[in-house]
Design an enzyme around this catalytic site. Structure first.
Site, mmCIF file in Angstrom:
data_model
loop_
_atom_site.group_PDB
_atom_site.id
_atom_site.type_symbol
_atom_site.label_atom_id
_atom_site.label_comp_id
_atom_site.label_asym_id
_atom_site.label_seq_id
_atom_site.Cartn_x
_atom_site.Cartn_y
_atom_site.Cartn_z
ATOM 1 N N LYS A 158 0.896 -1.164 0.000
ATOM 2 C CA LYS A 158 0.000 0.000 0.000
ATOM 3 C C LYS A 158 0.934 1.213 0.000
ATOM 4 C CE LYS A 158 -4.088 1.692 2.441
ATOM 5 N NZ LYS A 158 -4.893 2.079 1.293
HETATM 6 N N1 PMP Z 1 -7.890 -1.663 -2.749
HETATM 7 C C1 PMP Z 1 -7.311 -0.459 -2.680
HETATM 8 C C2 PMP Z 1 -6.650 0.088 -3.889
HETATM 9 C C3 PMP Z 1 -7.347 0.278 -1.491
HETATM 10 O O1 PMP Z 1 -6.777 1.482 -1.420
HETATM 11 C C4 PMP Z 1 -7.996 -0.262 -0.364
HETATM 12 C C5 PMP Z 1 -8.052 0.524 0.921
HETATM 13 N N2 PMP Z 1 -6.957 0.265 1.736
HETATM 14 C C6 PMP Z 1 -8.581 -1.525 -0.475
HETATM 15 C C7 PMP Z 1 -8.511 -2.200 -1.677
HETATM 16 C C8 PMP Z 1 -9.271 -2.162 0.696
HETATM 17 O O2 PMP Z 1 -8.337 -2.559 1.676
HETATM 18 P P1 PMP Z 1 -8.720 -2.591 3.215
HETATM 19 O O3 PMP Z 1 -9.949 -3.388 3.330
HETATM 20 O O4 PMP Z 1 -7.561 -3.224 3.875
HETATM 21 O O5 PMP Z 1 -8.921 -1.182 3.643
#
Ligand code: PMP
Length: 305
Positions: A158
């Site tokens: 991320k």
């Molecule tokens: N995909 C992307 C591109 C994101 O930015 C996020 C948000 N973090 C998610 C999926 C969902 O991840 P999470 O459930 O861990 O927030």
């Protein structure tokens, strides 16, 4: 965002919100090399509880490892920082933004390896795609932008710079009158939303793209666990754009987006054009879990008090 009262955890200290600054020659500001998380704490009967804190911190460290960044704090210290900012800001529920970035020690592509700065900020934040979106569902557009290829940017990280792609896709969708963008991968299959994972429901089964083209979302993992509890099969597979159109239900998962139904894609109603039955059940269980009403998942909550 910068002019308010409160404290931000900045390199191990709780500093005044307005003083939590960095120089204009900050390396990450120029090149986007940094890693971050989005985490939430919910109000529960026992006070603010951070949802799946250890999993988020783990992913932050994994992201750093992938991009070759060495964080000068331990996972325990980052976990504690979350609890400290909740207390310092007197928050009942909040969104957290932990981030690690290279400071202004050196400019040029190669960062100064030991110039890693870490923050954890927290503030009250409601439904990302709107309360109405949670109830009625949102309208999406398949983006003209392609999602990252795994060997161009590291999808499991991320990473700050990856979000240029999300911002352009989301802005394009919003300018066109939609709520959010759905991105296809480099092969033309469905990848994810600009900041959400995506699920399709058809014939009582759930389908979601595999993790080679989407972030390993923690809410995605939660939705899969809930589906298993409900006796629903979840199949990871390539999903085509037209499979979205003929789905019974589509929903997004994400820390910010929580469980958001998608009621329309590319001007076609999905199912009945409202929140579907299975989406509603998963959403209900999700809020029971995060708000501390489901003892089976008590391990996922870290109380700030
Ligand atoms: N995909 C992307 C591109 C994101 O930015 C996020 C948000 N973090 C998610 C999926 C969902 O991840 P999470 O459930 O861990 O927030």
């Amino acid at each position: 965002m910068d002019n308010r009262d409160g404290k931000i955890w900045y390199n191990g200290e709780l500093v005044e919100w307005r003083e939590a600054k960095t120089h204009v020659l900050t390396h990450t500001l120029h090149y986007g090399m940094g890693v971050f998380e989005g985490v939430r704490a919910y109000e529960t009967a026992k006070g603010a509880a951070v949802f799946r804190l250890h999993d988020h911190t783990r992913r932050l460290f994994d992201s750093a490892k992938i991009v070759g960044m060495k964080l000068p704090f331990s996972e325990e210290q980052i976990n504690q920082a979350h609890l400290d900012v909740v207390k310092a800001n007197g928050l009942k529920s909040c969104y957290f933004r932990p981030m690690a970035f290279y400071g202004s020690g050196k400019l040029g592509i190669a960062p100064k390896p030991d110039d890693v700065q870490v923050i954890v900020a927290a503030w009250a934040w409601g439904a990302y795609l709107g309360e109405d979106g949670l109830k009625r569902g949102i309208r999406c557009k398949v983006s003209s932008f392609t999602r990252h290829h795994p060997n161009i940017t590291m999808i499991k990280a991320k990473a700050n710079g990856n979000y240029m792609n999300s911002i352009m896709a989301n802005s394009e969708a919003v300018r066109g009158g939609y709520d959010e963008a759905i991105l296809l991968d480099a092969q033309g299959y469905v990848a994810e939303g600009a900041g959400e994972n995506i699920f399709v429901v058809r014939g009582g089964k759930l389908y979601t793209p595999a993790l080679d083209v989407a972030l390993d979302g923690i809410t995605r993992r939660t939705a899969i666990a809930i589906a298993a509890d409900l006796g629903l099969e979840v199949i990871e597979k390539r999903i085509t754009r037209d499979e979205l159109y003929i789905a019974d239900e589509v929903f997004f998962t994400g820390t910010a987006a929580e469980i958001t139904p998608v009621r329309e894609i590319d001007d076609r109603s999905i199912g009945a054009g409202e929140r579907g039955e299975i989406t509603a059940q998963i959403q209900q269980r999700f809020f029971d879990i995060v708000e501390g009403r489901d003892e089976r998942y008590a391990d996922w909550l870290t109380y700030a008090a």
